[in-house]
Design a protein around this motif. Structure first.
Motif, mmCIF file in Angstrom:
data_model
loop_
_atom_site.group_PDB
_atom_site.id
_atom_site.type_symbol
_atom_site.label_atom_id
_atom_site.label_comp_id
_atom_site.label_asym_id
_atom_site.label_seq_id
_atom_site.Cartn_x
_atom_site.Cartn_y
_atom_site.Cartn_z
ATOM 1 N N SER A 54 -2.396 13.907 7.648
ATOM 2 C CA SER A 54 -1.308 14.871 7.756
ATOM 3 C C SER A 54 -1.544 16.076 6.866
ATOM 4 C CB SER A 54 0.007 14.194 7.353
ATOM 5 O OG SER A 54 1.065 15.130 7.383
ATOM 6 N N TYR B 126 1.048 17.414 5.711
ATOM 7 C CA TYR B 126 2.340 17.406 5.026
ATOM 8 C C TYR B 126 2.404 16.274 4.020
ATOM 9 C CZ TYR B 126 3.277 20.195 9.122
ATOM 10 O OH TYR B 126 3.197 21.141 10.105
ATOM 11 N N SER B 127 2.809 16.588 2.802
ATOM 12 C CA SER B 127 2.968 15.541 1.794
ATOM 13 C C SER B 127 4.438 15.153 1.687
ATOM 14 C CB SER B 127 2.423 16.015 0.441
ATOM 15 O OG SER B 127 3.075 17.193 0.041
ATOM 16 N N TYR C 216 -2.568 6.918 4.032
ATOM 17 C CA TYR C 216 -1.968 8.210 4.393
ATOM 18 C C TYR C 216 -2.816 9.269 3.710
ATOM 19 C CZ TYR C 216 1.961 11.521 5.087
ATOM 20 O OH TYR C 216 2.766 12.565 5.470
ATOM 21 N N LEU D 89 -4.140 13.258 3.275
ATOM 22 C CA LEU D 89 -3.757 14.649 3.475
ATOM 23 C C LEU D 89 -4.956 15.465 3.966
ATOM 24 C CD1 LEU D 89 -1.475 15.325 0.381
ATOM 25 C CD2 LEU D 89 -0.784 14.957 2.749
#
Length: 136
Positions: free
Chosen positions: A84, A86-87, A103, A105
């Motif tokens: 992603s 988005y954090s 997850y 980044l």
């Protein structure tokens, strides 16, 4: 063992870059399908029954979280990694609820990818060894 992978990323350059990194690492992971949408990714998951799904969290039509949720309905053992730009903590919370393995980044560095793939492989092999030892 060969670990099959489906990559879902709506930005084609990032998708190709990720696939190239997976292949370059030569860690036993082989991309069997790549796509730009969650719907197409579901079709690839049904077709190939991959070991690992690497998906962008934000894609048109069906986002990565919905993709994971739907994929796990029919493939509960599917290992999933989210990438992603988005954090956003709420995304991370949802990922945890879906038992996502990691997850990452964007941009995904090859060293990060290597660490994640090694952890996934090591956990799987340890689990297999444990299952085998209890059967013997």
């Amino acid at each position: 063992m060969e670990y099959t992978v489906v990559v879902a990323e709506d930005e084609i350059l990032l998708q190709n870059n990720l696939v190239r990194k997976i292949n370059k690492l030569d860690m036993g992971f082989r991309v069997v399908g790549q796509t730009q949408t969650g719907i197409q990714a579901l079709d690839l998951i049904e077709k190939y029954n991959p070991f690992l799904l690497i998906t962008d969290i934000r894609m048109p039509v069906m986002d990565g979280l919905e993709l994971i949720e739907k994929a796990k309905e029919t493939h509960p053992d599917l290992t999933c990694v989210i990438i992603s730009g988005y954090s956003d903590f709420s995304y991370a919370q949802q990922a945890i609820r879906l038992h996502v393995q990691d997850y990452l980044l964007k941009p995904v560095e090859i060293s990060q990818l290597q660490t994640v793939l090694a952890n996934i492989r090591d956990q799987y092999e340890a689990k297999e060894k444990e299952i085998h030892s209890t059967m013997v």
